[in-house]
Design a protein around this motif. Structure first.
Motif, PDB file in Angstrom:
ATOM      1  N   ILE A  39      -3.488   6.119   2.593  1.00 17.49           N
ATOM      2  CA  ILE A  39      -4.007   5.395   1.421  1.00 17.49           C
ATOM      3  C   ILE A  39      -5.541   5.447   1.425  1.00 17.49           C
ATOM      4  O   ILE A  39      -6.171   5.707   2.453  1.00 17.49           O
ATOM      5  N   HIS A  40      -6.120   5.192   0.262  1.00 13.09           N
ATOM      6  CA  HIS A  40      -7.572   5.154   0.109  1.00 13.09           C
ATOM      7  C   HIS A  40      -8.067   3.729   0.372  1.00 13.09           C
ATOM      8  O   HIS A  40      -7.490   2.761  -0.130  1.00 13.09           O
TER       9      HIS A  40
ATOM     10  N   MET B 185       0.826  -1.210   0.000  1.00 13.07           N
ATOM     11  CA  MET B 185       0.000   0.000   0.000  1.00 13.07           C
ATOM     12  C   MET B 185       0.862   1.262   0.000  1.00 13.07           C
ATOM     13  O   MET B 185       0.583   2.212  -0.740  1.00 13.07           O
TER      14      MET B 185
ATOM     15  N   ALA C  82       1.299   3.619  -3.360  1.00 15.07           N
ATOM     16  CA  ALA C  82       0.771   4.987  -3.293  1.00 15.07           C
ATOM     17  C   ALA C  82       1.859   6.032  -3.478  1.00 15.07           C
ATOM     18  O   ALA C  82       1.613   7.219  -3.252  1.00 15.07           O
TER      19      ALA C  82
ATOM     20  N   THR D 159       3.644   7.090   0.386  1.00 21.01           N
ATOM     21  CA  THR D 159       2.865   7.906   1.308  1.00 21.01           C
ATOM     22  C   THR D 159       2.161   6.963   2.268  1.00 21.01           C
ATOM     23  O   THR D 159       1.729   5.862   1.871  1.00 21.01           O
TER      24      THR D 159
ATOM     25  N   ALA E 149      -1.885   3.605   6.436  1.00 22.47           N
ATOM     26  CA  ALA E 149      -1.646   2.273   5.878  1.00 22.47           C
ATOM     27  C   ALA E 149      -1.294   1.263   6.959  1.00 22.47           C
ATOM     28  O   ALA E 149      -1.665   0.081   6.868  1.00 22.47           O
TER      29      ALA E 149
ATOM     30  N   GLN F  67      -9.959   7.699   3.632  1.00 21.65           N
ATOM     31  CA  GLN F  67      -8.507   7.624   3.671  1.00 21.65           C
ATOM     32  C   GLN F  67      -8.074   7.238   5.076  1.00 21.65           C
ATOM     33  O   GLN F  67      -8.704   7.610   6.059  1.00 21.65           O
TER      34      GLN F  67
END
Length: 390
Positions: free
Chosen positions: A333-334, A323, A327, A330, A346, A343
């Protein structure tokens, strides 16, 4: 299970040590003491060589003694800088207003100091995940295990929230740097606060504050390297390679590993961009949180099957790493379920998958008759070679 937790602790802590080096470099750069090229690299190596020699000769005593000076110096320095900054900006209200104005007009469309309602879930999961991950890092508990008596441990534990408040003042200085219009070099946002100190404080006080910041970085770096060394020696080297190692032999191996950890951090900083260190630290937070079910859960129950814990750890590590990397490095994450979208941090998402697998596999493994591993934490006596190493 113990090996997995130990290896995860080592992997997650190494980028943390590198970040301490970046902090020292930021202070030296802001103070004009970090020239470009080989001269600047030699200055950083010299600073860390002092740390290496001190911990090699005196172990945890060196950062423990220095931390007394460090705590006093950091608190006094931060309070003084905050007071000078508030006086210059006219107080917290004007400071936040100026920071918000500069943020919204600085090329970031729609940016604001106020948290967007869509980011509430992100903030909540970041706060929760960070708090849970903090106590999983080996260096956090190293000082507790080295405490001479219960009274000393109680005093330091009570004082920890006060230190957290000091960290909050550093966050205020970050807002003040934005409000003041401090322009950090591209990709070097970590120098914003040192540049603010140089901007608002007299020259003599600036030197004292920079010195306090440098010492404040050296102490946790020393404790982290010692924690990595102790974790490797006790849970990997002695457990799997030399079960009858004497305390003297263990100490010698720990010294070497601590030195290697410091040298590795130096090579890491020189070999990779500063952003790479931050990216790996983000992964470190994801990784260390996946040990939570085994470490924290094991304090309260022995019902969780060790194979299920291993499966949950593996799933959380793979999913969390995927994840973050997918991403673009970052930690936010969504996530979506049906028509619901949000959001989140992670590491917390990976932990959720981790716990789900543990909850599902534990009863299944028990039903299938898969034997549980030995619980060494409740053994009646010490293992060979471990009698006097605590």
């Amino acid at each position: 299970m113990a090996l997995v937790v130990a290896v995860t602790g080592v992997l997650a802590t190494m980028p943390y040590i590198a970040l301490q080096l970046l902090g020292i470099r930021a202070v030296l750069t802001a103070g004009g003491l970090y020239p470009r090229g080989a001269a600047g690299d030699l200055a950083l190596i010299a600073v860390f060589a002092v740390l290496a020699v001190a911990t090699w000769r005196h172990g945890l005593r060196a950062p423990a003694v220095i931390s007394l000076v460090k705590g006093t110096a950091i608190v006094c320095a931060v309070v003084a800088v905050v007071a000078l900054t508030m006086d210059r900006l006219g107080g917290p209200g004007p400071m936040f207003a100026d920071a918000d104005r500069r943020l919204s007009t600085g090329g970031t469309a729609g940016a604001s100091m106020a948290l967007d309602p869509r980011m509430y879930s992100v903030y909540a999961t970041l706060a929760l995940g960070s708090a849970m991950a903090l106590l999983m890092y080996p260096h956090v508990l190293t000082a507790a295990f080295a405490s001479t008596r219960a009274d000393a441990l109680r005093r330091t534990s009570i004082a920890l929230p006060a230190w957290t408040a000091v960290l909050g003042l550093f966050a205020v200085l970050g807002v003040a740097a934005l409000a003041t219009g401090i322009a950090a070099p591209p990709g070097s946002a970590e120098v914003a606060v040192p540049l603010l100190v140089k901007e608002v404080t007299p020259a003599a006080l600036t030197g004292l504050v920079f010195g306090a910041l440098a010492v404040g970085v050296l102490v946790p770096a020393a404790v982290m390297s010692i924690a990595v060394a102790t974790l490797f020696v006790r849970n990997i080297y002695v457990e799997f390679f030399h079960p009858t190692a004497t305390p003297k032999h263990q100490r010698r191996i720990a010294q070497v590993v601590s030195l290697v950890a410091k040298a590795g951090a130096v090579v890491f900083v020189f070999g990779l961009r500063g952003q790479d260190a931050i990216n790996l630290q983000l992964l470190g937070g994801v990784w260390i949180l996946q040990t939570f079910p085994a470490v924290a859960g094991g304090l309260f129950t022995r019902r969780l099957h060790h194979v299920a814990l291993l499966g949950g750890w593996a799933a959380g590590m793979v999913a969390g790493t995927h994840m973050v990397v997918g991403a673009g490095f970052t930690s936010v994450i969504h996530v979506g379920l049906g028509g619901w979208q949000a959001q989140a941090y992670a590491a917390v998402v990976g932990l959720g998958l981790n716990l789900l697998i543990v909850a599902v596999l534990t009863p299944l493994l028990d039903r299938w008759g898969v034997p549980r591993g030995p619980d060494l934490t409740s053994s009646a006596g010490p293992r060979p070679g471990m009698e006097t190493t605590t």
